[in-house]
Write a protein that holds these residues in place. Sequence first.
Motif, PDB file in Angstrom:
ATOM      1  N   GLY A 159       0.793  -1.226   0.000  1.00  0.00           N
ATOM      2  CA  GLY A 159       0.000   0.000   0.000  1.00  0.00           C
ATOM      3  C   GLY A 159       0.821   1.269   0.000  1.00  0.00           C
ATOM      4  N   ASP A 160       2.129   1.153   0.253  1.00  0.00           N
ATOM      5  CA  ASP A 160       2.997   2.336   0.209  1.00  0.00           C
ATOM      6  C   ASP A 160       3.160   2.816  -1.229  1.00  0.00           C
ATOM      7  OD1 ASP A 160       3.331   2.111   2.902  1.00  0.00           O
ATOM      8  OD2 ASP A 160       5.394   1.389   2.833  1.00  0.00           O
ATOM      9  N   VAL A 161       3.120   4.123  -1.416  1.00  0.00           N
ATOM     10  CA  VAL A 161       3.316   4.721  -2.736  1.00  0.00           C
ATOM     11  C   VAL A 161       4.669   5.416  -2.760  1.00  0.00           C
ATOM     12  CG1 VAL A 161       2.454   6.430  -4.383  1.00  0.00           C
ATOM     13  CG2 VAL A 161       0.852   4.959  -3.182  1.00  0.00           C
ATOM     14  N   LYS A 162       5.441   5.165  -3.820  1.00  0.00           N
ATOM     15  CA  LYS A 162       6.801   5.704  -3.912  1.00  0.00           C
ATOM     16  C   LYS A 162       7.113   6.091  -5.349  1.00  0.00           C
ATOM     17  CE  LYS A 162       8.450   2.702  -0.171  1.00  0.00           C
ATOM     18  NZ  LYS A 162       9.468   1.720   0.237  1.00  0.00           N
ATOM     19  N   TYR A 188       0.737  15.071  -7.133  1.00  0.00           N
ATOM     20  CA  TYR A 188      -0.534  15.146  -6.414  1.00  0.00           C
ATOM     21  C   TYR A 188      -0.919  13.772  -5.863  1.00  0.00           C
ATOM     22  CZ  TYR A 188      -5.544  15.826  -5.591  1.00  0.00           C
ATOM     23  OH  TYR A 188      -6.795  15.863  -5.029  1.00  0.00           O
ATOM     24  N   LEU A 189      -0.834  12.734  -6.702  1.00  0.00           N
ATOM     25  CA  LEU A 189      -1.201  11.389  -6.263  1.00  0.00           C
ATOM     26  C   LEU A 189      -0.228  10.860  -5.219  1.00  0.00           C
ATOM     27  CD1 LEU A 189      -2.293   9.663  -9.598  1.00  0.00           C
ATOM     28  CD2 LEU A 189      -3.750  10.554  -7.778  1.00  0.00           C
ATOM     29  N   ASN A 195      -0.689  10.681   2.375  1.00  0.00           N
ATOM     30  CA  ASN A 195      -1.592  11.203   3.400  1.00  0.00           C
ATOM     31  C   ASN A 195      -2.644  10.171   3.797  1.00  0.00           C
ATOM     32  OD1 ASN A 195      -2.417  13.676   4.921  1.00  0.00           O
ATOM     33  ND2 ASN A 195      -4.323  13.346   3.821  1.00  0.00           N
ATOM     34  N   SER A 196      -3.070   9.369   2.820  1.00  0.00           N
ATOM     35  CA  SER A 196      -4.104   8.361   3.060  1.00  0.00           C
ATOM     36  C   SER A 196      -3.678   7.077   2.359  1.00  0.00           C
ATOM     37  CB  SER A 196      -5.444   8.856   2.510  1.00  0.00           C
ATOM     38  OG  SER A 196      -6.436   7.897   2.672  1.00  0.00           O
ATOM     39  N   SER A 197      -3.149   6.136   3.113  1.00  0.00           N
ATOM     40  CA  SER A 197      -2.519   4.925   2.555  1.00  0.00           C
ATOM     41  C   SER A 197      -3.510   4.073   1.766  1.00  0.00           C
ATOM     42  CB  SER A 197      -1.916   4.089   3.693  1.00  0.00           C
ATOM     43  OG  SER A 197      -1.461   2.849   3.201  1.00  0.00           O
ATOM     44  N   ILE A 220     -10.930   9.291  -6.399  1.00  0.00           N
ATOM     45  CA  ILE A 220     -10.140  10.391  -5.847  1.00  0.00           C
ATOM     46  C   ILE A 220     -10.783  11.730  -6.209  1.00  0.00           C
ATOM     47  CG2 ILE A 220      -7.974   9.093  -5.954  1.00  0.00           C
ATOM     48  CD1 ILE A 220      -7.280  10.839  -8.441  1.00  0.00           C
ATOM     49  N   LEU A 221     -10.461  12.722  -5.405  1.00  0.00           N
ATOM     50  CA  LEU A 221     -10.916  14.086  -5.664  1.00  0.00           C
ATOM     51  C   LEU A 221      -9.873  14.781  -6.537  1.00  0.00           C
ATOM     52  CD1 LEU A 221     -13.046  16.288  -4.934  1.00  0.00           C
ATOM     53  CD2 LEU A 221     -11.589  16.880  -2.985  1.00  0.00           C
ATOM     54  N   VAL A 222     -10.299  15.305  -7.674  1.00  0.00           N
ATOM     55  CA  VAL A 222      -9.369  15.906  -8.637  1.00  0.00           C
ATOM     56  C   VAL A 222      -9.632  17.408  -8.767  1.00  0.00           C
ATOM     57  CG1 VAL A 222      -8.523  15.880 -11.016  1.00  0.00           C
ATOM     58  CG2 VAL A 222      -9.235  13.738  -9.923  1.00  0.00           C
ATOM     59  N   PRO A 223      -8.657  18.247  -8.375  1.00  0.00           N
ATOM     60  CA  PRO A 223      -8.800  19.697  -8.537  1.00  0.00           C
ATOM     61  C   PRO A 223      -8.727  20.079 -10.021  1.00  0.00           C
ATOM     62  CG  PRO A 223      -7.019  19.109  -7.014  1.00  0.00           C
ATOM     63  CD  PRO A 223      -7.384  17.867  -7.763  1.00  0.00           C
TER      64      PRO A 223
END
Length: 270
Positions: A159-162, A188-189, A195-197, A220-223
């Motif tokens: 679940g870690d993003v790198k 952004y991702l 912030n949220s795994s 996901i919320l996309v600006p």
Amino acid sequence: IKYYFDLYKRQMQGMALGAAQDNFSVEKMLKVKFLIPTLQTQQKIADILSAYDELIENNNRRIDILEKVSHGIYKEWFVHMRFPGYKKATFKNGIPQDWMIKRLSQISDFTYGKMPDKGHLVNKGYPIFSGYQIVGYYDQYMFDEEKLIVVARGVGGTGDVKFAPTKSFITNLSIIFLLHDNALYKNYLYQMFKNSSLRYLDTGAAQSQITIDNLKRVKILVPPQFLLQEYNILSDRLREQITYLENKNYNLIKQRDLLLPRLISGKIEV
């Protein structure tokens, strides 16, 4: 002793292999034979190698500060919603009206990494990145640019993003984001999933595992694009500094690891 264990790590791991469970017992450790130079020589070796370690640790501290700054900007803009121009924005249920909810499949394709072919392993080459760390070197790489990955299986990191290193070979422990607009979304991702795994996507029973199908369905919320572009200008400057320091550490580790066996074996006099 610490550097000796670093040098003979694989042999120590071999000694720890067990039938049901690996175990490096006190009994096994007491059987390890050490080449013991004089105390003066030990101190000189330690001074040389610890100088590298101190430089690496200083760079790690600087990287940590830069990561915190980047994440702080993300939280300020996209969690606390104090982005540039937020006072003029129209909010509904705490979300700006011109922001959108999208599935990850709408902004990215995905692929699993690959198992490296033993015939292509080399001592010097492109880094093999498992998602956890660099585990060796290969004679070819997968992508020219830095890629966002999520650790899809393994122990303690699912679940870690790198970011996988530039021009690296990415193993099958990771899922690779093939973003439709890499420059727009990657920072952004990365911060969003820091912030949220994504750990909650783990569906493995015997072994932890995240699948591409589950990842595609994540919402996901996309600006708006202009805001992502502004964020990327700031993030890219910080990423450049982080990448520079990571490359410095990469070279320092290679130099230290080349010196390590020569110093301990006495091939290089100190």
